[in-house]
Design a protein around this motif. Structure first.
Motif, PDB file in Angstrom:
ATOM      1  N   ALA A 156     -67.502  16.445 -78.504  1.00 36.56           N
ATOM      2  CA  ALA A 156     -66.523  14.728 -79.029  1.00 36.56           C
ATOM      3  C   ALA A 156     -65.504  15.896 -77.746  1.00 36.56           C
ATOM      4  N   ILE A 157     -65.128  15.311 -77.000  1.00 39.30           N
ATOM      5  CA  ILE A 157     -64.053  15.975 -75.598  1.00 39.30           C
ATOM      6  C   ILE A 157     -63.592  14.472 -76.272  1.00 39.30           C
ATOM      7  N   SER A 158     -62.294  14.679 -76.278  1.00 38.30           N
ATOM      8  CA  SER A 158     -60.660  13.114 -75.471  1.00 38.30           C
ATOM      9  C   SER A 158     -60.011  13.594 -74.722  1.00 38.30           C
ATOM     10  N   ILE A 159     -59.975  12.786 -73.455  1.00 40.37           N
ATOM     11  CA  ILE A 159     -59.251  13.503 -73.159  1.00 40.37           C
ATOM     12  C   ILE A 159     -57.540  12.217 -72.319  1.00 40.37           C
ATOM     13  N   PHE A 160     -56.710  12.595 -72.455  1.00 41.96           N
ATOM     14  CA  PHE A 160     -55.127  12.258 -72.442  1.00 41.96           C
ATOM     15  C   PHE A 160     -54.444  12.703 -70.947  1.00 41.96           C
ATOM     16  N   VAL A 161     -54.425  11.754 -69.840  1.00 42.80           N
ATOM     17  CA  VAL A 161     -53.605  12.134 -69.207  1.00 42.80           C
ATOM     18  C   VAL A 161     -52.543  11.205 -68.578  1.00 42.80           C
ATOM     19  N   GLY A 162     -51.677  11.423 -68.612  1.00 43.07           N
ATOM     20  CA  GLY A 162     -50.546  10.499 -68.214  1.00 43.07           C
ATOM     21  C   GLY A 162     -49.541  10.612 -66.835  1.00 43.07           C
ATOM     22  N   LYS A 163     -49.260   9.454 -65.955  1.00 41.90           N
ATOM     23  CA  LYS A 163     -48.817   9.405 -64.990  1.00 41.90           C
ATOM     24  C   LYS A 163     -47.822   9.146 -64.709  1.00 41.90           C
ATOM     25  N   VAL A 164     -46.816   9.531 -64.009  1.00 40.49           N
ATOM     26  CA  VAL A 164     -45.211   8.364 -63.570  1.00 40.49           C
ATOM     27  C   VAL A 164     -45.573   7.305 -63.419  1.00 40.49           C
ATOM     28  N   ARG A 165     -45.325   5.781 -64.142  1.00 44.64           N
ATOM     29  CA  ARG A 165     -45.692   5.102 -63.797  1.00 44.64           C
ATOM     30  C   ARG A 165     -45.239   4.216 -61.904  1.00 44.64           C
ATOM     31  N   LYS A 166     -46.255   3.530 -61.876  1.00 43.79           N
ATOM     32  CA  LYS A 166     -45.659   3.171 -60.641  1.00 43.79           C
ATOM     33  C   LYS A 166     -44.087   1.498 -60.414  1.00 43.79           C
ATOM     34  N   GLU A 167     -43.070   1.714 -60.940  1.00 42.42           N
ATOM     35  CA  GLU A 167     -42.856   0.686 -60.811  1.00 42.42           C
ATOM     36  C   GLU A 167     -41.591   0.547 -60.011  1.00 42.42           C
ATOM     37  N   LYS A 168     -41.166  -0.964 -59.543  1.00 51.86           N
ATOM     38  CA  LYS A 168     -40.470  -1.614 -58.595  1.00 51.86           C
ATOM     39  C   LYS A 168     -39.110  -0.241 -58.860  1.00 51.86           C
ATOM     40  N   LYS A 169     -39.081   0.123 -56.853  1.00 47.88           N
ATOM     41  CA  LYS A 169     -37.607   0.633 -56.389  1.00 47.88           C
ATOM     42  C   LYS A 169     -37.555   1.909 -57.518  1.00 47.88           C
ATOM     43  N   LEU A 170     -38.783   2.305 -57.663  1.00 51.70           N
ATOM     44  CA  LEU A 170     -39.231   4.164 -58.725  1.00 51.70           C
ATOM     45  C   LEU A 170     -39.063   4.671 -57.662  1.00 51.70           C
ATOM     46  N   ILE A 171     -38.311   5.352 -56.959  1.00 54.99           N
ATOM     47  CA  ILE A 171     -39.002   6.514 -55.827  1.00 54.99           C
ATOM     48  C   ILE A 171     -39.225   8.337 -56.979  1.00 54.99           C
ATOM     49  N   LYS A 172     -38.960   8.824 -57.232  1.00 53.34           N
ATOM     50  CA  LYS A 172     -38.999   9.857 -58.170  1.00 53.34           C
ATOM     51  C   LYS A 172     -38.983   9.918 -59.848  1.00 53.34           C
ATOM     52  N   LEU A 173     -39.338  10.690 -60.327  1.00 50.74           N
ATOM     53  CA  LEU A 173     -39.282  10.958 -62.180  1.00 50.74           C
ATOM     54  C   LEU A 173     -38.907  12.934 -61.648  1.00 50.74           C
ATOM     55  N   PHE A 174     -37.863  12.842 -62.015  1.00 47.84           N
ATOM     56  CA  PHE A 174     -37.320  14.516 -62.417  1.00 47.84           C
ATOM     57  C   PHE A 174     -37.825  14.402 -63.312  1.00 47.84           C
ATOM     58  N   ILE A 175     -38.067  15.957 -63.703  1.00 46.99           N
ATOM     59  CA  ILE A 175     -38.890  16.148 -65.109  1.00 46.99           C
ATOM     60  C   ILE A 175     -37.717  17.488 -65.487  1.00 46.99           C
ATOM     61  N   ASP A 176     -36.824  17.387 -66.260  1.00 47.27           N
ATOM     62  CA  ASP A 176     -35.898  18.935 -66.545  1.00 47.27           C
ATOM     63  C   ASP A 176     -36.280  19.513 -67.204  1.00 47.27           C
ATOM     64  N   CYS A 177     -37.087  21.464 -67.712  1.00 48.01           N
ATOM     65  CA  CYS A 177     -37.566  21.609 -68.568  1.00 48.01           C
ATOM     66  C   CYS A 177     -36.827  23.118 -69.016  1.00 48.01           C
ATOM     67  N   TYR A 178     -37.184  23.591 -70.520  1.00 47.68           N
ATOM     68  CA  TYR A 178     -36.470  24.809 -70.934  1.00 47.68           C
ATOM     69  C   TYR A 178     -37.970  25.392 -71.164  1.00 47.68           C
ATOM     70  N   PRO A 179     -38.478  25.800 -70.450  1.00 53.56           N
ATOM     71  CA  PRO A 179     -40.279  26.013 -70.369  1.00 53.56           C
ATOM     72  C   PRO A 179     -40.282  27.040 -71.530  1.00 53.56           C
ATOM     73  N   GLU A 180     -39.923  27.923 -71.531  1.00 56.25           N
ATOM     74  CA  GLU A 180     -40.352  29.277 -73.308  1.00 56.25           C
ATOM     75  C   GLU A 180     -40.066  28.193 -74.321  1.00 56.25           C
TER      76      GLU A 180
END
Lengths: 83, 148
Positions: free
Chosen positions: B28-52
């Motif tokens: 059994a293999i489950s795959i989830f992919v989350g994508k940037v929503r295509k919303e009206k007027k949304l140009i970019k999604l910036f994701i900040d991160c603390y990698p460690e």
């Protein structure tokens, strides 16, 4: 001590990270926020509502009154919104 | 367990091949992919991160999932940086001998990733920018798992 800031906290403070000399009387995260807040308006505004801020000591989520020391890396950020 | 926190995009097909490319394939293999929503007027999604910290937290989440369900493989990729609408954000693949375990573990991992891993989203619209706030429902979803 190395300090790191993320998301809107970094924007308000206008820094991503910095090195500081930790004063002897600053022993907890809460002490550190109070000490930084006295330095300038950026810190004061960022730490004004402590309920909106989370913190990590050496990449581990921590509590307000957890102890800190000179060699720690302390990070400040809002609640996470990943996924 | 394979965890990547990075700016670069991933190719879903390659990640599936990486999971399948073993001598004894999982049932059994489950795959989830989350994508940037295509919303009206949304140009970019910036994701900040603390990698460690993000990697540490994801490891803990996977460990908790593995303590709860019988998992064979877990593969997680979480991106950060500046993303366009429609781009991939996150990939979670879980494999198991039984579908129930890999479905539930996959959902559990995603629910905790949203609120416990060190990522912060900022939406950049045509006319404004806004840091996404943690939702009360995201917290209650995590609590629901703890009460199960």
């Amino acid at each position: 001590m190395k300090l790191k800031y993320f998301a809107w906290v970094a924007e308000i403070i206008e820094k991503r990270e910095e090195e500081i000399e930790l004063p002897d009387h600053v022993k907890t995260i809460d002490d550190l926020m109070n000490w930084l807040s006295d330095k300038n308006d950026g810190y004061r505004i960022a730490f004004n509502d402590k309920k909106k801020i989370k913190y990590a000591i050496n990449q581990t989520l921590s509590k307000e009154y957890d102890s800190i020391s000179r060699n720690d890396e302390v990070a400040f950020f809002p609640p996470m919104t990943g996924g | 367990m394979h965890i990547e926190v990075k700016e670069d995009d991933f190719i879903i097909e390659n990640e599936i091949v990486a999971i399948e490319n073993i001598k004894d394939p999982d049932a059994a293999i489950s795959i989830f992919v989350g994508k940037v929503r295509k919303e009206k007027k949304l140009i970019k999604l910036f994701i900040d991160c603390y990698p460690e910290m993000a990697e540490n937290e994801i490891q803990k989440i996977v460990q908790n999932a593995s303590n709860r369900w019988k998992l064979n493989q877990v593969r997680i990729i979480h991106r950060y940086g500046s993303l366009d609408p429609g781009e991939n954000i996150v990939l979670v693949i879980t494999t198991s001998d039984h579908r129930g375990d890999c479905y539930s573990a996959n959902q559990f991992i995603m629910d905790f990733l949203k609120s416990e891993a060190a990522f912060w989203k900022k939406e950049i619209f045509l006319d404004k920018t806004k840091w996404v706030e943690q939702k009360v429902t995201d917290i209650s979803t995590m609590k629901d798992w703890q009460e199960d």
